[in-house]
Scaffold this active site. Structure first.
Site, mmCIF file in Angstrom:
data_model
loop_
_atom_site.group_PDB
_atom_site.id
_atom_site.type_symbol
_atom_site.label_atom_id
_atom_site.label_comp_id
_atom_site.label_asym_id
_atom_site.label_seq_id
_atom_site.Cartn_x
_atom_site.Cartn_y
_atom_site.Cartn_z
ATOM 1 N NE ARG A 1 -36.236 23.328 38.091
ATOM 2 C CZ ARG A 1 -35.684 22.370 37.355
ATOM 3 N NH1 ARG A 1 -34.541 21.845 37.694
ATOM 4 N NH2 ARG A 1 -36.299 21.959 36.282
ATOM 5 C CE LYS B 1 -32.380 22.921 32.770
ATOM 6 N NZ LYS B 1 -33.607 22.942 31.965
ATOM 7 N NE ARG C 1 -40.894 19.899 33.644
ATOM 8 C CZ ARG C 1 -40.343 19.073 32.758
ATOM 9 N NH1 ARG C 1 -41.111 18.238 32.070
ATOM 10 N NH2 ARG C 1 -39.046 19.057 32.582
ATOM 11 N NE ARG D 1 -38.055 14.183 32.541
ATOM 12 C CZ ARG D 1 -37.296 15.252 32.715
ATOM 13 N NH1 ARG D 1 -36.039 15.238 32.303
ATOM 14 N NH2 ARG D 1 -37.777 16.329 33.287
ATOM 15 N NE ARG E 1 -37.284 15.193 28.181
ATOM 16 C CZ ARG E 1 -37.019 16.178 29.040
ATOM 17 N NH1 ARG E 1 -35.792 16.633 29.161
ATOM 18 N NH2 ARG E 1 -37.984 16.720 29.743
HETATM 19 P P1 AP5 Z 1 -32.848 18.095 27.450
HETATM 20 O O1 AP5 Z 1 -31.368 18.174 27.271
HETATM 21 O O2 AP5 Z 1 -33.434 16.891 28.113
HETATM 22 O O3 AP5 Z 1 -33.372 19.450 28.131
HETATM 23 P P2 AP5 Z 1 -33.284 19.951 29.622
HETATM 24 O O4 AP5 Z 1 -33.128 21.432 29.562
HETATM 25 O O5 AP5 Z 1 -32.265 19.195 30.398
HETATM 26 O O6 AP5 Z 1 -34.760 19.577 30.069
HETATM 27 P P3 AP5 Z 1 -35.347 18.953 31.394
HETATM 28 O O7 AP5 Z 1 -36.811 18.719 31.131
HETATM 29 O O8 AP5 Z 1 -34.541 17.794 31.876
HETATM 30 O O9 AP5 Z 1 -35.199 20.143 32.344
HETATM 31 P P4 AP5 Z 1 -35.986 20.405 33.564
HETATM 32 O O10 AP5 Z 1 -35.105 21.443 34.116
HETATM 33 O O11 AP5 Z 1 -37.390 20.798 33.470
HETATM 34 O O12 AP5 Z 1 -36.094 18.955 34.261
HETATM 35 P P5 AP5 Z 1 -35.306 18.344 35.486
HETATM 36 O O13 AP5 Z 1 -35.076 16.938 35.216
HETATM 37 O O14 AP5 Z 1 -34.171 19.224 35.884
HETATM 38 O O15 AP5 Z 1 -33.522 18.296 26.004
HETATM 39 C C1 AP5 Z 1 -34.924 18.234 25.824
HETATM 40 C C2 AP5 Z 1 -35.247 17.516 24.501
HETATM 41 O O16 AP5 Z 1 -34.764 18.293 23.404
HETATM 42 C C3 AP5 Z 1 -34.547 16.140 24.370
HETATM 43 O O17 AP5 Z 1 -35.406 15.267 23.655
HETATM 44 C C4 AP5 Z 1 -33.279 16.442 23.556
HETATM 45 O O18 AP5 Z 1 -32.835 15.303 22.811
HETATM 46 C C5 AP5 Z 1 -33.760 17.567 22.650
HETATM 47 N N1 AP5 Z 1 -32.713 18.545 22.334
HETATM 48 C C6 AP5 Z 1 -31.717 18.998 23.163
HETATM 49 N N2 AP5 Z 1 -30.962 19.911 22.529
HETATM 50 C C7 AP5 Z 1 -31.506 20.056 21.285
HETATM 51 C C8 AP5 Z 1 -31.203 20.891 20.154
HETATM 52 N N3 AP5 Z 1 -30.178 21.791 20.209
HETATM 53 N N4 AP5 Z 1 -31.983 20.788 19.053
HETATM 54 C C9 AP5 Z 1 -33.033 19.913 19.023
HETATM 55 N N5 AP5 Z 1 -33.374 19.096 20.049
HETATM 56 C C10 AP5 Z 1 -32.622 19.182 21.169
HETATM 57 O O19 AP5 Z 1 -36.411 18.506 36.650
HETATM 58 C C11 AP5 Z 1 -37.605 17.765 36.656
HETATM 59 C C12 AP5 Z 1 -38.399 18.129 37.910
HETATM 60 O O20 AP5 Z 1 -37.630 17.794 39.088
HETATM 61 C C13 AP5 Z 1 -38.750 19.603 38.089
HETATM 62 O O21 AP5 Z 1 -39.927 19.951 37.386
HETATM 63 C C14 AP5 Z 1 -38.904 19.697 39.622
HETATM 64 O O22 AP5 Z 1 -40.153 19.200 40.035
HETATM 65 C C15 AP5 Z 1 -37.826 18.751 40.130
HETATM 66 N N6 AP5 Z 1 -36.552 19.451 40.370
HETATM 67 C C16 AP5 Z 1 -35.359 19.230 39.722
HETATM 68 N N7 AP5 Z 1 -34.421 20.057 40.197
HETATM 69 C C17 AP5 Z 1 -35.013 20.826 41.160
HETATM 70 C C18 AP5 Z 1 -34.557 21.881 41.990
HETATM 71 N N8 AP5 Z 1 -33.298 22.335 41.926
HETATM 72 N N9 AP5 Z 1 -35.439 22.437 42.860
HETATM 73 C C19 AP5 Z 1 -36.703 22.006 42.939
HETATM 74 N N10 AP5 Z 1 -37.209 21.013 42.166
HETATM 75 C C20 AP5 Z 1 -36.368 20.430 41.272
#
Ligand code: AP5
Length: 213
Positions: A88, A13, A171, A160, A127
């Site tokens: 979410r 994402k 997660r 991270r 990552r």
């Molecule tokens: P990446 O682009 O980083 O993936 P992502 O979907 O953004 O993953 P996140 O882990 O950031 O999502 P998340 O939703 O769990 O975390 P968030 O920070 O929102 O890609 C992942 C890896 O794959 C990278 O190494 C990238 O280079 C690689 N990649 C990408 N595309 C590729 C491809 N096509 N082919 C190969 N490799 C590829 O949330 C973290 C925490 O914050 C949550 O667990 C929660 O505790 C809290 N939080 C955040 N938002 C909320 C909310 N709205 N409500 C409650 N808690 C929240």
């Protein structure tokens, strides 16, 4: 143009949201990045969020909704935005809809980046993230030009805290229970689009551009 990115943790994402932000000149708003910034600055919000994030749990809706609505009210959001990691939960999506409804607006696109769970653990273990400009890399699939250094700002890349395999598994469980129902929520509103996130990030982006025009 108001876009919501959906998909499991690690589906890509953030990677796609960065590319949309650059091509369409829209702000990329990641609730995860906002929480991580607060954690690194030691704010009260950061301290509270960290206790949930380290366990792979969601930060409570009340706190998250308030923070997000505040952010989308900022001046740079006038032409639209890309939401990455929000909503979410159904209550988060409803709160966003209600707020947008007050000004006669709505979410235009919900893009679901589909990647099976088996691929996710592998992606997360490779990552690397930039703590300064939030750029995202993967040591095998999207490596930085210089090992361990951000291409965009030269900062040292980090792993991270919540990318440990046991936290990633938690997660994923939370995603299936609390976030996946949003796919139906946006399908019913007629704005859902699905892309196959297992392919190369450039190929995925080409599909995204096909959707957004
Ligand atoms: P990446 O682009 O980083 O993936 P992502 O979907 O953004 O993953 P996140 O882990 O950031 O999502 P998340 O939703 O769990 O975390 P968030 O920070 O929102 O890609 C992942 C890896 O794959 C990278 O190494 C990238 O280079 C690689 N990649 C990408 N595309 C590729 C491809 N096509 N082919 C190969 N490799 C590829 O949330 C973290 C925490 O914050 C949550 O667990 C929660 O505790 C809290 N939080 C955040 N938002 C909320 C909310 N709205 N409500 C409650 N808690 C929240």
């Amino acid at each position: 143009m108001k876009i919501v990115m959906l998909g499991a943790p690690g589906a890509g994402k953030g990677t796609q949201a960065d590319r949309i932000a650059e091509s369409y000149e829209l702000p990329h708003i990641s609730t995860g990045d906002i929480f991580r910034k607060n954690i690194s600055e030691g704010t009260e919000l950061g301290k509270e969020a960290k206790s949930y994030m380290d366990k792979g749990a969601l930060v409570p809706d009340e706190l998250t909704i308030r923070m997000l609505l505040d952010r989308v009210g900022a001046d740079d959001c006038g032409r639209g935005y890309i939401l990455d990691g929000f909503p979410r939960t159904i209550p988060q999506a409803e709160a966003l809809d209600e707020e947008l409804g007050k000004i006669g607006e709505k979410i235009d696109y919900a893009i679901d980046v589909e990647v099976p769970d088996e691929d996710i653990i592998n992606r997360m273990s490779g990552r690397r993230a930039c703590p300064k400009c939030q750029a995202i890399y993967h040591i095998a699939y999207i490596p930085p030009k210089k090992d361990g250094i951000c291409d965009q700002c030269g900062a040292e890349l980090i792993i991270r805290d919540d990318d440990k395999p046991e936290t990633v598994r938690k997660r994923l469980q939370v995603y299936h229970e609390q976030t996946q129902p949003l796919i139906d929520f946006y399908r019913k509103k007629g704005v859902l689009h699905t892309v196959d996130g297992t392919r190369d990030a450039d190929e995925v982006f080409s599909d995204v551009k096909g959707i957004l025009g």
